[in-house]
Design a protein around this motif. Structure first.
Motif, short mmCIF file in Angstrom:
data_model
loop_
_atom_site.label_atom_id
_atom_site.label_comp_id
_atom_site.label_asym_id
_atom_site.label_seq_id
_atom_site.Cartn_x
_atom_site.Cartn_y
_atom_site.Cartn_z
N ASN A 132 -8.54 5.10 5.76
CA ASN A 132 -9.06 4.70 4.46
C ASN A 132 -10.06 3.58 4.71
O ASN A 132 -9.72 2.57 5.31
N GLU A 157 -5.93 1.00 6.01
CA GLU A 157 -6.86 -0.11 5.84
C GLU A 157 -7.65 -0.22 7.15
O GLU A 157 -7.06 -0.09 8.23
N SER A 188 -18.07 -5.05 3.96
CA SER A 188 -16.84 -5.81 4.10
C SER A 188 -17.02 -7.20 3.52
O SER A 188 -18.11 -7.65 3.32
N SER A 195 -20.81 5.09 5.45
CA SER A 195 -19.72 4.92 4.49
C SER A 195 -20.19 4.14 3.28
O SER A 195 -19.64 4.27 2.20
N ILE A 213 -19.77 1.19 2.76
CA ILE A 213 -18.79 0.15 2.43
C ILE A 213 -19.24 -1.17 3.03
O ILE A 213 -19.63 -1.23 4.20
N HIS A 268 -11.49 1.54 2.71
CA HIS A 268 -11.53 0.42 1.76
C HIS A 268 -10.87 -0.83 2.36
O HIS A 268 -9.68 -0.81 2.65
N ASP A 314 -12.58 7.29 1.38
CA ASP A 314 -12.34 6.12 0.54
C ASP A 314 -11.11 6.40 -0.31
O ASP A 314 -11.19 6.89 -1.43
N LEU A 355 -2.62 5.65 -3.61
CA LEU A 355 -3.33 5.69 -2.33
C LEU A 355 -2.50 6.39 -1.25
O LEU A 355 -3.02 7.17 -0.45
N GLN A 400 0.81 -1.22 0.00
CA GLN A 400 0.00 0.00 0.00
C GLN A 400 0.85 1.27 0.00
O GLN A 400 0.33 2.36 -0.18
N ASP A 431 -8.95 4.46 -1.75
CA ASP A 431 -8.76 3.69 -2.98
C ASP A 431 -9.54 4.32 -4.14
O ASP A 431 -9.06 4.41 -5.26
N GLU A 432 -10.77 4.76 -3.80
CA GLU A 432 -11.59 5.38 -4.84
C GLU A 432 -10.93 6.68 -5.34
O GLU A 432 -10.85 6.95 -6.53
#
Lengths: 604, 207
Positions: free
Chosen positions: B95, B75, B207, B203, B205, B97, B132, B146, B14, B134-135
């Motif tokens: 982050n 992460e 998992s 979020s 998101i 993601h 986010d 990132l 990363q 990664d986005e």
């Protein structure tokens, strides 16, 4: 400039005008030789990745005795390998400065043990120096060469992982011109360590020890600061923690701090002066209570009765590295001053977190060979392993390491297990480790007729420590002229009759080789030959292949791929086996393992 | 000057070591004493990678439990795991993601629910900035940027005395031309994200 501690040492060596540098790479020391490797041709000194630490030390000693400044770098357990040479080299001495870099690894970030190599200074009677900052790693390296030349003795510079891998600001000094050629002056009754000579040499070493003690007494790296009644002694990385603690606790007026950077021999007179000025002493040193015991012994001999503490309950642990908070809290409680440490958050509703152990990379050939061996030998065979990436195979579901001791021990320990049991034994060793210390074990196995299989995992590089070359590597692409040695020739040359070379990514062939080795009665060797994919990418030899995917219509969820290979590119999503196409490098091993032929290359 | 202790956690690949080093270089360029700590060896093998930057007069290269002024989590699971580095005044930049570890794929554990994890983190410390990354990195044109997003978010959070220009200068000096545009873009996205972070409870998101 912001330099890694290891880069600072390399810079120091170059400022000191080294003519010869040698090493065997090992975390946390590896970036020192790697820095040399990128610089030596331009800078004009000789550098080599040696076969092992003992050879590296011998090469460096040959140079220093011939009047050329030399450096030899290794990790702490490498010193065990080199120590045979070191002990008697101390008797012989050197003519030009020689510095041995010894990188200890408290807390075992990347090692099989956390031995405290300050004992080697005691065992060899050699001077030892211990830096504290990036700047000092550079400066003390230069100073160590001067000390070495004054005493005509090698000097050990000891670091710990946190120093090797910190980055700090370094101001460069002047470079002394490099002298890469000297001359060996014959003096057999000094340099041939037969008993009659060595008896005399031991006397000389004792005299040099007294001289090094005098240098230690006067060294700028052994300094006492403050005039308070609270005595603190420290060394190495701990010096940072102590300084920060004194500032954070606001007790600089209460403390006398003795920092020992030239830490062997310990400066006795300075220590006595220090002891006489304080009421009680706390010794802040990671690992063994070496300074603590020696200071206590000095105090006893001078009739000084103040408390001298270091290790113990409510004090410092003897295991693992320190951290700033631990040092601050211990100083505060020992000297009874209020501690202002912030409290860690208390979180009660965190669920049990899944682990994230390091794993063999996607497409790693070791994984493929493990599959083939396990398929033939099953879970009950004994799998001695060795030091390298492949040791990561210990974790389930691979579970392909049953005993690891030290570099090369896979072979020797297999001889013993085969001799002492009726169990099947298959040992694993990497290519670099085989050259390092696997060969004598293999000769032993052949000569003494031990029956087991040795798998040499030849991925064409020293992968774990950062892709350094070894004697089996073609170094031409790196612009280095060396002779490449064939592992197969060595194995056949020492008398192994059953030898097979396979590409482990060809699963059927690898399984057949495993079966043939099992059927053979005697010592057999399989050379599993396929480049480390990271290394292949680095030298631009990676093949262009398509990543794979799982055809969900064909997949029957037997999970052989996941259960037997444990490739990090594969995962389960709502019970479906999936392949992360960004991680998959297209090694195709899973496709060969899948009984339903459900794993296929992605179409462009 | 006042000491700032910053911990970075992430997963091999990363780029958090590079981010830490970049910040260290920027400190030096700005005349702020700095020491960086790295752990090598496992960076390319999917393991946890932790690094630290200590700015100011302190000389210790590492950060003890409860003593991080800022935690930069690349992460969510690793951020949760590193909560012991934080005290109630710690600023956490995360982050959202997730990168599930392989142990989850082979059934040796369950990846925690990200929304719940963020809730836990938000309740534990005074300040949480979620994004986010990664986005944003993908939007900047390079998923590998990132780390620049996260550095941007750290600068945007105004929790350390370094300004964006020094960082941009350092990024420009140390980045290969081919990646410079995307890295600078990612850095700017990170700054903007710190100014208007995700609402952790929404979020979106999974998992």
């Amino acid at each position: 400039m912001l330099l890694l501690g290891n880069e600072a040492i390399a810079r120091g060596a170059i400022e000191a005008g080294i003519g010869v540098a040698t090493c065997y790479p090992g975390t946390p020391s590896s970036e020192i030789p790697d820095t040399f490797f990128t610089l030596y041709q331009e800078a004009g000194f000789y550098f080599e990745y040696s076969t092992n630490e003992k050879v590296a030390l011998e090469v460096a000693s040959g140079a220093a005795i011939s009047g050329v400044r030399s450096m030899c770098t290794m990790k702490h357990v490498g010193m065990n390998v080199a120590s045979d040479a070191l002990m008697t080299l101390a008797y012989l001495g050197v003519n030009a400065g020689m510095v041995v870099i010894n990188a200890d690894d408290p807390s075992l970030f990347s090692s099989q043990n956390e031995q405290d190599n300050r004992y080697y200074a005691r065992l060899s009677a050699l001077p030892m120096m211990e830096p504290t900052t990036a700047q000092e790693m550079k400066d003390m390296t230069v100073a160590a060469f001067d000390v070495s030349e004054k005493l005509k003795l090698p000097v050990i510079l000891r670091t710990t992982t946190r120093l090797n891998h910190l980055r700090g600001s370094v101001t460069f000094g002047k470079r002394r011109p490099i002298t890469s050629k000297g001359s060996f002056k014959k003096d057999p009754f000094h340099y041939v360590a037969i008993p009659a000579v060595s008896r005399n040499l031991h006397k000389i070493l004792a005299e040099k020890y007294d001289q090094s003690l005098q240098l230690s007494e006067k060294s700028e790296y052994n300094r006492m600061t403050g005039t308070g009644k609270c005595g603190i002694v420290t060394n190495g990385v701990s010096m940072n923690y102590v300084q920060d603690a004194i500032n954070d606790l606001g007790i600089s007026d209460k403390v006398t701090l003795l920092r020992l950077g030239f830490s062997h021999p310990m400066p006795e007179n300075l220590i006595v002066k220090f002891l006489k000025g304080v009421d009680k002493v706390l010794v802040v040193e990671e690992l063994e209570p070496i300074m603590e015991n020696e200071i206590r012994s000095i105090a006893q001999s001078k009739g000084i009765g103040i408390p001298i503490k270091g290790k113990g309950d409510n004090l410092f642990p003897q295991l693992f590295e320190f951290d700033p908070g631990l040092v601050r809290k211990t100083i505060a409680s020992y000297f009874d001053v209020p501690d202002t440490s912030p409290q860690p958050v208390e979180v009660t509703d965190v669920p049990e977190l899944p682990g994230r152990p390091p794993n063999l990379c996607a497409g790693c050939p070791h994984r493929a060979m493990y599959y083939a061996i396990k398929k033939v030998y099953g879970p009950d065979a004994i799998y001695p392993s060795d030091i390298g990436c492949y040791t990561l195979g210990v974790l389930p579901p691979l579970s392909m390491a049953d005993i690891v001791i030290c570099m090369g021990a896979s072979v020797g320990s297999s001889c013993g297990i085969a001799a002492a049991t009726d169990q099947k034994v298959v040992a694993f060793i990497g290519d670099s480790t085989f050259f390092h210390s696997g060969i004598p074990g293999l000769i032993n196995a052949v000569h003494n007729k031990h029956k087991f299989t040795l798998v040499i995992l030849d991925n064409g590089t020293t992968a774990m420590t950062g892709q350094q070359p070894h004697p089996g590597v073609d170094t031409e692409p790196m612009g280095v002229d060396t002779t490449q040695i064939s592992i197969e020739s060595v194995v056949r040359g020492v008398g192994v009759e059953h030898v097979e070379v396979v590409n482990p990514l060809q699963v059927k062939k690898a399984v057949a080789a495993a079966q043939a080795s099992k059927d053979f009665d005697g010592i057999s060797v399989i050379i599993s030959k396929e480049l480390c994919p990271l290394y292949a990418r680095a030298i631009k030899k990676a093949r262009k292949v398509r990543p794979f995917y799982v055809n969900q219509d064909k997949c029957t969820h037997r999970l052989d791929c996941i259960n037997y290979l444990a490739c990090p590119a594969m995962y389960l999503d709502d019970g479906k086996t999936m392949i992360n196409e960004n991680l998959c490098i297209g090694c195709a091993v899973c496709a060969q393992v899948c009984p339903e032929n459900a794993i296929l290359p992605l179409k462009n | 000057m006042e000491t700032k202790r910053i911990v970075f956690v992430g997963v091999g690949g990363q780029g958090n070591l590079l981010a830490t080093r970049l910040l260290g270089e920027a400190c030096l360029a700005a005349g702020i004493p700095a020491v960086v700590s790295e752990i090598h060896g496992m960076a390319q093998r999917g393991g946890i990678v932790e690094s630290a930057l200590v700015m100011g007069d302190a000389t210790s290269p590492i950060v003890s439990e409860g003593e991080a002024d800022i935690l930069v989590g690349f992460e969510p699971l690793e951020t949760l795991r590193a909560l012991n580095k934080c005290n109630q005044d710690t600023v956490i930049i995360v982050n959202v993601h997730p990168l599930p570890p392989f142990t989850v794929a082979i059934g040796q554990g369950v990846y925690p629910d990200v929304d719940k994890a963020l809730e836990t983190i938000r309740n534990a410390v005074s300040s949480l900035i979620a994004l986010d990354g990664d986005e944003l990195a993908a939007k900047a044109g390079n998923p590998l940027s990132l780390n620049m997003v996260m550095v941007g978010a750290l600068i945007g959070s105004k929790s350390i005395p370094l300004d964006g220009d020094v960082l941009k200068d350092t990024i420009s000096k140390t980045t290969k031309q081919a990646f410079l545009d995307s890295n600078l873009k990612a850095f700017d996205f990170g700054i903007a994200a710190a100014h208007s972070p995700l609402d952790p409870s929404k979020s979106g998101i999974k998992s």
